[in-house]
Write a protein that holds these residues in place. Structure first.
Motif, PDB file in Angstrom:
ATOM      1  N   VAL A 136     100.596  22.771  36.653  1.00  0.00           N
ATOM      2  CA  VAL A 136      99.753  21.594  36.405  1.00  0.00           C
ATOM      3  C   VAL A 136     100.608  20.324  36.316  1.00  0.00           C
ATOM      4  O   VAL A 136     100.195  19.254  36.768  1.00  0.00           O
ATOM      5  N   ILE A 137     101.809  20.429  35.781  1.00  0.00           N
ATOM      6  CA  ILE A 137     102.700  19.249  35.736  1.00  0.00           C
ATOM      7  C   ILE A 137     103.037  18.799  37.156  1.00  0.00           C
ATOM      8  O   ILE A 137     102.952  17.616  37.487  1.00  0.00           O
ATOM      9  N   GLY A 138     103.413  19.747  38.019  1.00  0.00           N
ATOM     10  CA  GLY A 138     103.732  19.375  39.401  1.00  0.00           C
ATOM     11  C   GLY A 138     102.543  18.695  40.071  1.00  0.00           C
ATOM     12  O   GLY A 138     102.688  17.704  40.781  1.00  0.00           O
ATOM     13  N   TRP A 139     101.369  19.251  39.829  1.00  0.00           N
ATOM     14  CA  TRP A 139     100.143  18.752  40.466  1.00  0.00           C
ATOM     15  C   TRP A 139      99.668  17.434  39.855  1.00  0.00           C
ATOM     16  O   TRP A 139      99.486  16.439  40.570  1.00  0.00           O
ATOM     17  N   PHE A 140      99.490  17.397  38.543  1.00  0.00           N
ATOM     18  CA  PHE A 140      98.961  16.186  37.874  1.00  0.00           C
ATOM     19  C   PHE A 140     100.041  15.124  37.666  1.00  0.00           C
ATOM     20  O   PHE A 140      99.892  13.974  38.087  1.00  0.00           O
ATOM     21  N   VAL A 141     101.115  15.515  36.969  1.00  0.00           N
ATOM     22  CA  VAL A 141     102.109  14.528  36.522  1.00  0.00           C
ATOM     23  C   VAL A 141     102.874  13.961  37.718  1.00  0.00           C
ATOM     24  O   VAL A 141     103.032  12.751  37.848  1.00  0.00           O
ATOM     25  N   ASP A 142     103.318  14.843  38.611  1.00  0.00           N
ATOM     26  CA  ASP A 142     104.020  14.338  39.793  1.00  0.00           C
ATOM     27  C   ASP A 142     103.037  13.636  40.730  1.00  0.00           C
ATOM     28  O   ASP A 142     103.388  12.672  41.391  1.00  0.00           O
ATOM     29  N   LYS A 189     104.870  18.059  44.059  1.00  0.00           N
ATOM     30  CA  LYS A 189     103.431  18.170  43.881  1.00  0.00           C
ATOM     31  C   LYS A 189     102.906  19.446  44.549  1.00  0.00           C
ATOM     32  O   LYS A 189     102.098  20.171  43.985  1.00  0.00           O
ATOM     33  N   LYS A 190     103.423  19.709  45.742  1.00  0.00           N
ATOM     34  CA  LYS A 190     102.931  20.874  46.491  1.00  0.00           C
ATOM     35  C   LYS A 190     103.313  22.182  45.814  1.00  0.00           C
ATOM     36  O   LYS A 190     102.507  23.111  45.757  1.00  0.00           O
ATOM     37  N   GLN A 191     104.560  22.247  45.293  1.00  0.00           N
ATOM     38  CA  GLN A 191     104.937  23.500  44.630  1.00  0.00           C
ATOM     39  C   GLN A 191     104.095  23.694  43.377  1.00  0.00           C
ATOM     40  O   GLN A 191     103.722  24.817  43.038  1.00  0.00           O
ATOM     41  N   GLY A 192     103.731  22.605  42.706  1.00  0.00           N
ATOM     42  CA  GLY A 192     102.874  22.711  41.523  1.00  0.00           C
ATOM     43  C   GLY A 192     101.488  23.215  41.889  1.00  0.00           C
ATOM     44  O   GLY A 192     100.953  24.130  41.236  1.00  0.00           O
ATOM     45  N   TYR A 193     100.927  22.640  42.938  1.00  0.00           N
ATOM     46  CA  TYR A 193      99.565  23.030  43.332  1.00  0.00           C
ATOM     47  C   TYR A 193      99.565  24.486  43.806  1.00  0.00           C
ATOM     48  O   TYR A 193      98.621  25.225  43.536  1.00  0.00           O
ATOM     49  N   GLU A 194     100.639  24.899  44.486  1.00  0.00           N
ATOM     50  CA  GLU A 194     100.715  26.291  44.944  1.00  0.00           C
ATOM     51  C   GLU A 194     100.683  27.259  43.758  1.00  0.00           C
ATOM     52  O   GLU A 194     100.002  28.286  43.802  1.00  0.00           O
ATOM     53  N   ILE A 195     101.398  26.931  42.693  1.00  0.00           N
ATOM     54  CA  ILE A 195     101.368  27.753  41.470  1.00  0.00           C
ATOM     55  C   ILE A 195      99.928  27.850  40.964  1.00  0.00           C
ATOM     56  O   ILE A 195      99.438  28.931  40.607  1.00  0.00           O
TER      57      ILE A 195
END
Lengths: 319, 97
Positions: free
Chosen positions: A123-129, A162-168
């Motif tokens: 969620v940090i990769g997706w939201f925060v980044d 961001k992409k690695q976060g969303y993939e998680i």
């Protein structure tokens, strides 16, 4: 030339979309605003490594671990790009870092929240980044050349974050009920602090007017926040997740997702140092700095020894 | 807790993104010597495979023109239109000149 004439010429250059470079004349206020903003930005990158570093040793597999290591290393690099750009304004990064260690410097509030589960890393990769990309894409057009160039470099690298976060998050969303629950919980905890990353409302933002006038920023806090909400809400729905906002609604007229009111009391409480992790972050930062002292001393001693043996090969005295 | 930074000096970093391209200024690093400056520059400015060469130069070794001199310093080139091809007239229809 007197101050008024210089200021007029400076503002005409900015208005024409020209970049201001380190050795150009600039108003003292412009220089001070940039040092404040850029050093806070650099500190945020550095402190931002801590919540994620928490999970490197506990990543669920080697692929995730390598990606997270690379991401955290990027953040160290991003901090250094921005310290480097800030030094072009005639400050020394050691003084800036000292201010951070002394607890006198601000950094982004978002890093004062804990990372409780692996889902937080997604969620940090997706939201925060994601929020950082919205902000930094704008700053890549900033009127100060070195800042804009550092941002362009950073934006190129952030997309992987961001992409690695969303993939998680996609993986967890397709997982067991317990994994889905863990993901929903992380989304619930990170949504509001992420919205606060864009700073106070335009009406409450002390520095906005000046930064907009001198084209350090081209958009207001609320405009950037709205843009982030508009791109993120559909991504949340695509994973079959909900957001912790009963007032969230789509406005047909504007095409905007309208959120409920942000809890600004919480925002200011964390800014003033009373967030869940403020003290822990500074403790970790100080410990890292102190534990690295011997390395810096050794490097200097080695360099001094080498220089006594031979003159530097390039013939330049750098002492 | 402050430490003297007497020998950690800034070095300006120039990177070449691919063979044949010019080196471009990327930013700076702080280092005690050239070897450390090169390694730091690699770690900070070349974390992905898009750099084939790095130069590091002690920041103190760079001498730059001054913005306030821009006019007089560069003016020898300002009034010489005959240094541009558009200054010259050739008959219409002449090709590949």
């Amino acid at each position: 030339m007197d101050e008024t004439t210089l200021l007029k010429a400076f503002e005409a250059r900015v208005a024409a979309g020209e970049k201001i470079e380190p050795r150009d004349w600039m108003p003292e206020r412009y220089r001070r605003q940039l040092v404040r903003m850029m050093s806070q930005h650099a500190h945020s990158e550095i402190v931002g490594m801590l919540p994620e570093g928490n999970w490197i040793t506990r990543a669920p597999n080697l692929r995730r671990k390598m990606a997270l290591l690379a991401k955290v290393q990027d953040e160290a690099g991003h901090g250094l790009y921005i310290y480097s750009a800030t030094e072009t304004l005639g400050v020394d990064r050691n003084d800036l870092i000292q201010e951070l260690l002394d607890g006198k410097a601000k950094y982004s509030n978002i890093f004062n929240y804990p990372t409780l589960t692996w889902a937080d890393i997604g969620v940090i990769g997706w939201f925060v980044d994601g929020a950082a990309i919205v902000n930094q894409t704008m700053l890549a057009k900033a009127s100060y050349g070195p800042y804009a160039r550092a941002m362009i470099r950073i934006c190129k690298e952030e997309n992987f974050h961001k992409k690695q976060g969303y993939e998680i998050c996609v993986t967890l969303a397709k997982g067991t009920p317990a994994q889905r629950q863990m993901l929903q919980d992380a989304v619930n905890r990170w949504w509001w602090p992420t919205l606060m990353m864009f700073g106070p409302h335009d009406t409450e933002s002390a520095n906005s007017d000046e930064l907009l006038r001198w084209k350090v920023k081209q958009k207001t806090n609320d405009e950037l926040r709205q843009h982030f909400v508009n791109i993120t809400v559909p991504q949340v729905h695509a994973l079959g997740l909900t957001l912790p906002d009963p007032d969230l609604r789509y406005d047909e007229e504007t095409g905007n997702w309208i959120t409920g009111e942000i809890d600004w009391d919480e925002f200011w409480r964390v800014v003033r140092g009373h967030g869940p992790c403020n003290r822990e972050r500074l403790r970790a930062r100080r410990a890292a700095h102190e534990e690295g002292t011997w390395v810096r001393e050794a490097a200097r001693a080695y360099a001094a020894k080498q220089q006594r043996k031979t003159r530097p090969s390039n013939g330049v005295e750098v002492a | 807790m402050t430490e003297t930074n007497d020998r950690m000096v800034p070095w300006e970093v120039f990177v070449q993104p691919r063979a044949g391209a010019p080196h471009e200024h990327a930013g700076n690093v702080h280092a005690a010597d050239a070897e450390m400056a090169l390694q730091n520059a690699r770690d900070v400015y070349a974390r992905r495979g898009n750099v084939v060469s790095i130069w590091v130069v002690p920041a103190a070794a760079i001498h730059a023109s001054r913005p306030e001199d821009t006019g007089p310093f560069f003016d020898p080139a300002d009034d010489k239109p005959y240094r541009h091809p558009s200054f010259y007239k050739v008959p219409h229809g002449t090709r590949n000149i």
